[in-house]
Scaffold this motif. Structure first.
Motif: not given
Ligand code: MN
Ligand code: 5GP
Length: 345
Positions: A35, A99, A125-126, A145, A177
């Protein structure tokens, strides 16, 4: 049609930068995965198609199974080309951080990125992003991401300019991912996006084969060895696999060879939590990888016991000590989380 996940004001803000920017640097996290590379190259191909000068810079090498990706040869590795990369980072108009959610995740690049006067945007997206960018596009409900990069390009009005090469990179990140669309992959919009990427001419079956079925013989033998030593904790619905440096030596281990091992114990009935402890080849640490299915929060366990974090079902951390000490800490963690693990199994 896609839901408008990214707020319009953020799209407008970035679009303004985009029109004026010439030199764009894209950075992603240490030990880049599918990703990290997929989202970075997906954005890179788009920027190039718009006549921008774009560079992807990552802290260190990425696995061989991503080397086929269009544009991967142009990726700069910071640990090899620090001076050139520092210059690009310092002189960039815009830096896109992809990411990762905290500057610590870009390792030695942290200071250069923090010090650069460039406008910075985070696309990630964390959970729990640090506040280090002027625009923060952080959406933990989105599974990759790469998907966010696709959404961003479309919302800016450039779907037509996504090339086959860019689409291949975005698809690769979305696929890796989600473990080949086997977890975090119930959002039906993912499949709408895949349809759109297929319209660009990508061969998704071929991408799967290039990523997952091009391993070396020694990796497969290493996998057999690691699994033969697996420990299953039936009373906790958990499993542990380990790999020391000495064992790596016996199997001609190269970086990336143990990629995906941590998922395998989850294929055992009732096992809903898997841990992989690996002695690092570069730093004197044990690298921890954790995976869960269902509601078990392996990111909480990673934060509490292994100085780490990540997602609910995929997290990691680091341990300073010996393999035996790391195993002991893992067993302490199991004892503490046993009620949750048995409720989840
Ligand atoms: Mn990722
Ligand atoms: P992996 O097991 O593939 O190395 O990592 C899975 C996920 O765990 C990553 O996507 C990242 O979110 C998180 N992760 C891995 N290692 C660390 C670490 O050392 N610290 C933190 N905070 N998160 C990590």
């Amino acid at each position: 049609m896609l839901t408008k996940v990214i707020e319009q004001a953020k799209i407008d803000h970035f679009s303004k930068w985009f029109v004026r920017a010439d030199k764009v640097v894209i950075v992603s996290h240490v030990s880049p995965d599918g990703d990290a590379i997929g989202s970075s190259l997906g954005l890179y191909h788009f920027l190039e198609s718009q006549g921008k000068t774009a560079h992807v810079i990552v802290p260190n090498a990425f696995p061989d199974f991503l080397r086929w990706m269009p544009g991967s040869k142009d990726i700069l590795l910071y640990d090899r080309y620090k001076d050139f990369a520092d210059k690009l980072i310092a002189e960039a108009d815009v830096i896109c951080c992809l990411d990762f959610n905290t500057l610590k995740r870009i390792d030695a690049m942290e200071d250069a990125v923090a010090a650069s006067p460039a406008r910075k945007i985070l696309i990630d997206h964390h959970l729990y992003p640090d506040d280090f960018c002027r625009i923060t596009m952080s959406y933990p409900v989105i599974s990759s991401t790469s998907e966010l990069v696709f959404r961003l390009i479309c919302r800016m009005g450039y779907f037509g300019d996504i090339t086959k090469e860019g689409a291949e990179c975005i698809y690769t990140g979305m696929m890796t991912d989600t473990g080949g669309f086997t977890y975090n992959s119930n959002n039906r919009e993912i499949y709408f996006i895949i349809g759109e990427l297929l319209s660009k001419g990508i061969d998704k079956d071929d991408i799967y084969r290039k990523v997952y079925n091009t391993y070396s013989e020694s990796r497969l033998r290493l996998m057999g060895y690691v699994l033969s030593n697996m420990r299953v904790y039936s009373d906790c619905n958990a499993a542990l696999i380990t790999l020391t440096k000495e064992e790596q030596g016996k199997f001609a281990y190269v970086k990336g060879d143990s990629e995906g091992f941590v998922n395998i114990p989850l294929s055992i009935k009732n096992v809903c939590f898997s841990c992989f402890l690996r002695e690092d080849t570069e730093k004197p640490i044990i690298k921890i990888s954790l995976r869960s299915v269902g509601k078990f929060p392996c990111n909480e366990l990673a934060a509490e016991f292994f100085n780490g974090g990540g997602h609910l079902n995929a997290s990691g951390g680091e341990f300073f000590g010996t393999m035996d000490e790391a195993k002991a800490v893992f067993e302490q963690a199991l004892a503490k989380y046993k009620p949750l693990l048995t409720a989840n199994g």
